[in-house]
Design a protein around this motif. Structure first.
Motif, PDB file in Angstrom:
ATOM      1  N   VAL A  21       0.841  -1.210   0.000  1.00 28.21           N
ATOM      2  CA  VAL A  21       0.000   0.000   0.000  1.00 28.21           C
ATOM      3  C   VAL A  21       0.871   1.253   0.000  1.00 28.21           C
ATOM      4  N   VAL A  22       1.871   1.280   0.879  1.00 24.58           N
ATOM      5  CA  VAL A  22       2.636   2.525   1.006  1.00 24.58           C
ATOM      6  C   VAL A  22       3.486   2.811  -0.226  1.00 24.58           C
ATOM      7  N   VAL A  23       3.838   1.780  -0.990  1.00 24.41           N
ATOM      8  CA  VAL A  23       4.620   2.056  -2.205  1.00 24.41           C
ATOM      9  C   VAL A  23       3.717   2.200  -3.428  1.00 24.41           C
ATOM     10  N   GLY A  24       2.416   2.148  -3.203  1.00 22.49           N
ATOM     11  CA  GLY A  24       1.485   2.449  -4.281  1.00 22.49           C
ATOM     12  C   GLY A  24       1.119   1.276  -5.171  1.00 22.49           C
ATOM     13  N   GLU A  25       1.496   0.057  -4.761  1.00 21.65           N
ATOM     14  CA  GLU A  25       1.139  -1.104  -5.582  1.00 21.65           C
ATOM     15  C   GLU A  25      -0.302  -1.536  -5.329  1.00 21.65           C
ATOM     16  N   LEU A  26      -0.813  -1.175  -4.179  1.00 24.00           N
ATOM     17  CA  LEU A  26      -2.207  -1.480  -3.838  1.00 24.00           C
ATOM     18  C   LEU A  26      -2.861  -0.217  -3.312  1.00 24.00           C
ATOM     19  N   ALA A  27      -4.100   0.016  -3.707  1.00 24.96           N
ATOM     20  CA  ALA A  27      -4.812   1.183  -3.182  1.00 24.96           C
ATOM     21  C   ALA A  27      -5.287   0.877  -1.764  1.00 24.96           C
ATOM     22  N   PRO A  28      -5.347   1.897  -0.922  1.00 25.37           N
ATOM     23  CA  PRO A  28      -5.799   1.655   0.455  1.00 25.37           C
ATOM     24  C   PRO A  28      -7.216   1.074   0.518  1.00 25.37           C
ATOM     25  N   ASP A  29      -7.995   1.322  -0.535  1.00 24.86           N
ATOM     26  CA  ASP A  29      -9.355   0.789  -0.500  1.00 24.86           C
ATOM     27  C   ASP A  29      -9.493  -0.500  -1.323  1.00 24.86           C
ATOM     28  N   ALA A  31      -9.755  -4.379  -2.014  1.00 29.41           N
ATOM     29  CA  ALA A  31     -10.541  -5.319  -1.213  1.00 29.41           C
ATOM     30  C   ALA A  31      -9.689  -6.040  -0.168  1.00 29.41           C
ATOM     31  N   ALA A  32      -8.482  -6.460  -0.567  1.00 34.07           N
ATOM     32  CA  ALA A  32      -7.641  -7.219   0.355  1.00 34.07           C
ATOM     33  C   ALA A  32      -7.241  -6.358   1.555  1.00 34.07           C
ATOM     34  N   VAL A  33      -7.025  -5.093   1.296  1.00 32.21           N
ATOM     35  CA  VAL A  33      -6.597  -4.193   2.372  1.00 32.21           C
ATOM     36  C   VAL A  33      -7.760  -3.919   3.328  1.00 32.21           C
ATOM     37  N   VAL A  34      -8.900  -3.636   2.749  1.00 29.63           N
ATOM     38  CA  VAL A  34     -10.079  -3.346   3.577  1.00 29.63           C
ATOM     39  C   VAL A  34     -10.440  -4.564   4.432  1.00 29.63           C
ATOM     40  N   ALA A  35     -10.361  -5.740   3.805  1.00 27.23           N
ATOM     41  CA  ALA A  35     -10.720  -6.963   4.543  1.00 27.23           C
ATOM     42  C   ALA A  35      -9.763  -7.186   5.706  1.00 27.23           C
ATOM     43  N   ARG A  36      -8.471  -6.978   5.428  1.00 29.02           N
ATOM     44  CA  ARG A  36      -7.486  -7.222   6.493  1.00 29.02           C
ATOM     45  C   ARG A  36      -7.643  -6.192   7.615  1.00 29.02           C
ATOM     46  N   ALA A  37      -7.939  -4.951   7.237  1.00 31.92           N
ATOM     47  CA  ALA A  37      -8.118  -3.906   8.248  1.00 31.92           C
ATOM     48  C   ALA A  37      -9.321  -4.227   9.137  1.00 31.92           C
ATOM     49  N   ALA A  38     -10.343  -4.823   8.524  1.00 31.12           N
ATOM     50  CA  ALA A  38     -11.529  -5.167   9.307  1.00 31.12           C
ATOM     51  C   ALA A  38     -11.230  -6.293  10.289  1.00 31.12           C
ATOM     52  N   GLU A  39     -10.309  -7.178   9.872  1.00 26.82           N
ATOM     53  CA  GLU A  39      -9.972  -8.315  10.736  1.00 26.82           C
ATOM     54  C   GLU A  39      -8.995  -7.942  11.838  1.00 26.82           C
ATOM     55  N   SER A  40      -8.069  -7.043  11.509  1.00 28.56           N
ATOM     56  CA  SER A  40      -6.965  -6.780  12.434  1.00 28.56           C
ATOM     57  C   SER A  40      -6.909  -5.307  12.828  1.00 28.56           C
ATOM     58  N   PHE A  43      -3.445  -3.871  12.293  1.00 27.36           N
ATOM     59  CA  PHE A  43      -3.141  -3.537  10.904  1.00 27.36           C
ATOM     60  C   PHE A  43      -3.855  -2.245  10.517  1.00 27.36           C
ATOM     61  N   ALA A  44      -5.108  -2.127  10.933  1.00 28.43           N
ATOM     62  CA  ALA A  44      -5.877  -0.923  10.601  1.00 28.43           C
ATOM     63  C   ALA A  44      -5.202   0.321  11.177  1.00 28.43           C
ATOM     64  N   ALA A  45      -4.713   0.198  12.410  1.00 31.84           N
ATOM     65  CA  ALA A  45      -4.065   1.347  13.046  1.00 31.84           C
ATOM     66  C   ALA A  45      -2.765   1.694  12.335  1.00 31.84           C
ATOM     67  N   ALA A  46      -1.986   0.655  11.999  1.00 31.45           N
ATOM     68  CA  ALA A  46      -0.714   0.908  11.311  1.00 31.45           C
ATOM     69  C   ALA A  46      -0.963   1.528   9.947  1.00 31.45           C
ATOM     70  N   LEU A  47      -1.977   1.033   9.263  1.00 35.32           N
ATOM     71  CA  LEU A  47      -2.300   1.566   7.931  1.00 35.32           C
ATOM     72  C   LEU A  47      -2.691   3.044   8.043  1.00 35.32           C
TER      73      LEU A  47
END
Lengths: 226, 201
Positions: A21-29, A31-40, A43-47
């Motif tokens: 995410v931080v290097v721009g290969e994945l958008a913050p929104d 699906a994989a990022v949103v799902a992981r943030a919801a689980e952890s 991770f959500a705080a670090a993101l």
């Protein structure tokens, strides 16, 4: 704080996801990022914190680019100046500052062969130079009136004072004096050397140690009283 | 001239000036006239918090700090971008000193709560972020500056530094994580981050 300290308190998988995410290969929104943030929550705080940090750095970068561009912008062409004969008050207030800053740079870059009458001893001391603190008396040049500034000169040191017409950094000085103390009483002859009608002069002061090393420098504009 | 070549030229100019090349010194002096302009520009952007006389002194102090640190300029960024950081930090320091002076001079009402009266801190204090960059390994800090201050893509940074792009990305990420930890950035504690937003919160 050292280079080996752990950089992330996340699991390797979360850290890898965050990196994408931080290097721009994945958008913050994504699906994989949103799902992981919801689980952890971690991770959500670090993101969130990392994206905020990137936002802060971007803000600083934008400010830097805008300011650098403004500083590099050429002055208004004369035609524009004629159309706007009244300089806005804030800009007018800055004219002395700009002139003084330019003078300070010139003073710091004073060729060593002129400042150092004993054999020059190399330049590193130039980078340790400090600004000279001018007092009120330094703002007026008048015959018989003491002209002083605040500076502690070590034994054997000296000051070189050079007065020039405002804005004239390149021409020969109107008046030049070498002093052993931070005070000077101009004579009538000194003042008479300044062109009639010149209401202000710019003075730069360079303080040198006994071995010629540059200790301090300063510049300011002062009024001429005849 | 490419940006990279321009930066290299800036580094060469500074090195020549430090080596007592007179023409380089004169050229550098002309370039550093931007200090006063930048301080003035930032001061205006920050709402003119200082008196003109303070600003004059600040420009001189900033210029001297730039001179004192010239030997650390490595051409990683444009000279003016490097100088800008000094202008920014010095102005922010002066603003903080001014604020403290005002706070000391302002009488407190009985029972006034200083903490409650303090302005809210931004999520990331830019000043702290920029200052902490100097604590990173030089190359990491350089990549962060190139990415955010110069707006370069990772591929361009990699090309400039002669490193694989993936290395740059990984090191950049690790450097950001370090910065985040040093900043004590936990603006959203895990339990808060995951909590559903309450109505009216």
């Amino acid at each position: 704080m050292n280079d080996d300290e752990p950089c992330s308190d996340l699991s390797p998988a979360d850290d890898a996801l965050l990196e994408r995410v931080v290097v721009g290969e994945l958008a913050p929104d994504a699906a994989a990022v949103v799902a992981r943030a919801a689980e952890s929550p971690a991770f959500a705080a670090a993101l969130a914190a990392t994206l905020a940090l990137q936002g802060s750095l971007d803000s600083f970068g934008e400010l830097a680019r805008a300011t650098v561009a403004e500083a590099a912008a050429p002055p208004a062409p004369p035609a524009a100046a004629r159309r706007a004969p009244l300089v806005p008050a804030p800009a007018r207030r800055w004219l002395p500052l700009l002139a003084a800053a330019a003078l300070l740079v010139a003073a710091l870059l004073w060729p060593r062969e002129r400042a150092a009458e004993p054999a020059p001893t190399g330049d590193p001391a130039l980078l340790g130079a400090a600004a000279i603190d001018f007092g009120e008396s330094a703002r007026t040049l008048a015959a018989g009136r003491e002209w002083s500034f605040v500076h502690a000169l070590p034994p054997g040191g000296w000051y070189t004072l050079t007065w020039r017409a405002p804005g004239d950094l390149a021409g020969p000085p109107l008046l030049e004096r070498r002093l052993g103390a931070p005070r000077y009483v101009p004579t009538a002859a000194d003042v008479a050397r300044l062109p009639a009608g010149l209401a202000e002069v710019e003075v730069r002061v360079v303080a040198c140690a006994a071995d010629g090393a540059l200790l301090a420098a300063g510049a300011l504009r002062c009024s001429v009283v005849r | 001239m490419s940006g990279e070549a321009s930066h290299r030229d800036d580094a060469a100019l500074v090195q020549a000036a430090l080596a007592s090349d007179r023409s380089a010194r004169e050229a550098l002096a002309a370039r550093l006239e931007c200090v006063a302009t930048m301080v003035a520009s930032l001061h205006r952007r920050f709402g003119r918090p200082l008196a003109d006389s303070d600003l004059h002194d600040l420009a001189q102090e900033t210029l001297l700090k730039v001179w004192q640190k010239l030997d650390t300029f490595n051409g990683a960024s444009r000279l003016e971008t490097w100088v800008f950081q000094f202008c920014f930090l010095e102005l922010k320091n002066a603003m903080r000193r001014g604020q403290r002076r005002q706070d000391r001079e302002r009488p407190l009402a009985d029972g006034a709560d200083l903490a409650a009266a303090a302005p809210a801190e931004p999520l990331h204090d830019l000043e702290r972020v920029v200052a902490l960059l100097d604590r990173l390994p030089a190359e990491d800090a350089e990549w962060i500056r190139l990415r955010h201050f110069e707006g370069l893509e990772f591929e361009s940074i990699a090309q400039r530094c002669g490193r694989p792009a993936n290395t740059v990305k990984t090191r950049y990420h690790r450097a950001l994580m370090k910065l985040r930890r040093w900043l004590g950035v936990a603006p959203l504690r895990p339990e808060i981050a995951s909590a559903p937003r309450e109505a009216g919160a």
